[in-house]
Design an enzyme around this catalytic site. Structure first.
Site, short mmCIF file in Angstrom:
data_model
loop_
_atom_site.label_atom_id
_atom_site.label_comp_id
_atom_site.label_asym_id
_atom_site.label_seq_id
_atom_site.Cartn_x
_atom_site.Cartn_y
_atom_site.Cartn_z
CG HIS A 82 40.97 36.24 36.07
ND1 HIS A 82 41.00 36.30 37.44
CD2 HIS A 82 42.08 36.88 35.65
CE1 HIS A 82 42.09 36.95 37.83
NE2 HIS A 82 42.76 37.33 36.76
CG ASP B 159 39.48 32.95 39.05
OD1 ASP B 159 39.62 33.69 38.05
OD2 ASP B 159 40.35 32.13 39.39
CG ASP C 202 44.71 39.67 39.60
OD1 ASP C 202 44.16 39.26 38.56
OD2 ASP C 202 45.62 39.05 40.17
CD GLU D 227 44.94 34.25 35.84
OE1 GLU D 227 46.08 34.26 35.36
OE2 GLU D 227 44.73 34.55 37.04
CD GLU D 228 44.33 35.13 40.37
OE1 GLU D 228 45.45 34.60 40.31
OE2 GLU D 228 44.15 36.35 40.29
CG ASP E 236 44.51 39.53 34.56
OD1 ASP E 236 44.32 40.11 35.63
OD2 ASP E 236 44.65 38.30 34.46
CG HIS F 259 48.08 37.57 43.69
ND1 HIS F 259 48.66 36.42 43.20
CD2 HIS F 259 47.20 37.96 42.74
CE1 HIS F 259 48.16 36.15 42.00
NE2 HIS F 259 47.26 37.08 41.69
N1 BES Z 1 46.74 39.13 36.54
C1 BES Z 1 47.71 38.24 37.07
C2 BES Z 1 48.99 38.21 36.28
C3 BES Z 1 49.72 39.53 36.13
C4 BES Z 1 49.61 40.55 37.05
C5 BES Z 1 50.53 39.68 35.04
C6 BES Z 1 50.29 41.73 36.86
C7 BES Z 1 51.22 40.85 34.87
C8 BES Z 1 51.10 41.90 35.77
C9 BES Z 1 47.11 36.83 37.11
O1 BES Z 1 45.81 36.85 37.67
C10 BES Z 1 47.94 35.97 38.00
O2 BES Z 1 47.96 36.21 39.18
N2 BES Z 1 48.62 34.96 37.45
C11 BES Z 1 49.34 34.03 38.26
C12 BES Z 1 49.58 32.75 37.53
C13 BES Z 1 48.46 31.76 37.66
C14 BES Z 1 48.82 30.47 36.96
C15 BES Z 1 48.05 31.49 39.07
C16 BES Z 1 50.69 34.58 38.63
O3 BES Z 1 51.31 35.35 37.86
O4 BES Z 1 51.16 34.23 39.72
MN MN Z 2 44.65 38.33 36.89
MN MN Z 3 46.08 37.01 39.87
#
Ligand code: BES
Ligand code: MN
Ligand code: MN
Length: 462
Positions: free
Chosen positions: A86, A88, A125, A158-159, A185, A432
């Protein structure tokens, strides 16, 4: 393939500078103030794919931000790898907690990254990790080392829940046809402990609103005589965990997959230092569900957490007021077999049922998605494992992650293919959070390892 190290040595400064340029564009999908930047980033990713050797690229419109698609098909008979990532990023605020501005990338050395790390929102990320695949493709096309077909699908939402990616995938099954999906990711255990992510948690995200009196009231005149929505909300939230930190929503655990003793023993072998864990977070103790280790609590067990809570007077000084409303945002991380829509329903009916007289409660679902586990007894996992063996000199440890990439389970359903999660970030990379960064070493190691995945995967399939 043995030339990948030399190629990286020759081109690493450019690889780093190209990533820095991409990180300068603030592609925050959650905030419409950045919508032009998100679109500009899609264009930049398309251009990068063109330059890296794709013979067809496209910006595919959706009802939301576009999906960037690229492909290089060398022989339809050969297997096809679909790369997902992603472009974004998460919002960067609070800005004042950053040591350097989030969209003005700088390289700084740290304890975890003595070779330097790139500091910027999205560094790890997922712009940095996504761009490793673009540079790996460049190497393979430039040196005649691409052993199979490749497709890229890089999204911009994605975010914020990937809603329109689901829309795109449903409408483009043929275009996206593949033999395996490859994603960077996620993270790995440590620079000297490579790991492959074999599980992601699902997610149910809701917002709750508690309403009391029809207006804010004088807390002296009315205090004690009417329900205070903040008092009520915090009490309701507190009741969602029992004394063992189990979640009290009826039915919440009904479908949770219980791992066997053997599987848990296997998990416990992954290196982990509780002391370092506490030190890295400046906490004097860990906290969580009774009967489970830290690594279990944050991967194979479901959770319920308040992500934000507000209401009443929060400005300077003191205002004596009983608020009319109180709010909270609550996320539930789910494990395989828990259905996120069912969990959302269970939460909603439970939360509404525990509201005392004197207030009304509304639960508004946001986004969500299913968890994912990937088996390790297949060609794709074995190819990834060999790739790490080649570049790290060690067999990677399969490890479930606590994070979520909800679209992965949809890929399996719609495209009928398995996903391999080759993450190169570290937990300390602050994704994040303020001061997100990505190690230069990790970035280059990813670029080095990815072509070996293609190499072993293409061998297996033939
Ligand atoms: N890349 C992350 C998810 C992630 C990070 C998985 C590190 C495993 C290890 C992804 O961009 C993310 O932040 N996902 C969100 C969910 C989304 C629906 C906003 C999350 O996990 O909070
Ligand atoms: Mn991610
Ligand atoms: Mn993320």
């Amino acid at each position: 393939m043995d030339t990948i190290k030399e190629y990286i040595d020759q081109h690493k400064d450019r690889f780093i500078n190209e990533l820095i340029d991409l990180l300068k564009i603030p592609s925050v999908s959650a905030d419409s103030a950045f919508s032009q930047d998100v679109l500009d980033t899609a264009q930049a990713v398309k251009n990068a794919l063109d330059k890296a050797g794709c013979d067809h690229t496209e910006i595919c419109e959706t009802p939301g931000y576009p999906v960037v698609y690229g492909e290089k098909i060398i022989d339809p008979e050969l297997p096809t790898v679909l790369v997902y990532g992603h472009y974004d990023v998460q919002p960067a605020d609070p800005y004042d907690l950053w040591n350097s501005p989030p969209f003005e990338p700088v390289i700084k050395k740290t304890e975890a990254h003595p070779e330097g790390a790139i500091y910027a929102r999205g560094a790890c990320d997922d712009k940095g990790q996504m761009y490793m695949h673009v540079k790996a493709l460049e190497y393979m096309t430039q040196t005649g080392n691409l052993p199979c077909n490749v497709k890229f699908m890089i999204e911009g939402e994605e975010e914020v829940g990937s809603e329109n990616l689901a829309w795109f995938v449903e409408r483009n099954q043929e275009k996206l046809k593949n033999d395996v999906i490859l994603i960077s990711d996620t993270g790995m255990i440590a620079k000297d402990v490579p790991s492959i992510t074999t599980g992601l948690r699902g997610l149910s995200y809701v917002e709750v609103e508690v309403t009391g009196p029809n207006r804010d009231l004088h807390s002296g005149l009315y205090g004690g005589a009417v329900a205070n929505p903040i008092n009520v909300l915090t009490k309701m939230i507190a009741s969602l965990h029992d004394e063992n930190n189990h979640i009290t929503v009826p039915g919440f655990y009904d479908k949770v997959e219980e791992l066997s003793g053997e599987e848990r023993a296997q998990m416990a072998k992954a290196p982990f230092s509780l002391e370092n864990y506490k030190k890295a977070l400046d906490i004097n103790d860990i906290y969580g569900e009774a009967g489970y280790t830290t690594n279990e609590r944050n991967s194979i067990r479901p959770t319920l957490d308040v992500n934000g809570i507000w209401g009443g007077y929060t400005g300077e000084g003191a205002k004596t007021v009983i608020p009319s409303k109180a709010y909270a945002k609550i996320s539930m991380r789910l494990v395989p077999n828990q259905d996120w829509e069912e969990i959302t329903r269970l939460f909603k009916s439970h939360f509404e049922s525990i509201a005392p007289d004197g207030v009304t409660v509304e639960v508004k679902p946001h986004h969500g998605g299913q968890g994912y586990v990937t088996p390790i007894d297949n060609d794709a996992y074995q190819a990834a494992s060999k790739a790490y063996e080649t570049t790290f000199g060690k067999t990677p440890i399969p490890q479930r992650s606590g994070g979520s990439i909800p679209i992965v389970s949809l890929f399996e359903k719609e495209l009928k293919s398995k996903t391999i999660l080759m993450g190169f970030g570290l937990d300390s990379d602050a994704i994040h959070s303020p001061n997100e960064h990505f190690g230069v070493w990790n970035y280059l190691k990813g670029i080095e390892t990815i072509p070996w995945f293609y190499h072993f995967f293409a061998q297996k399939e033939n």
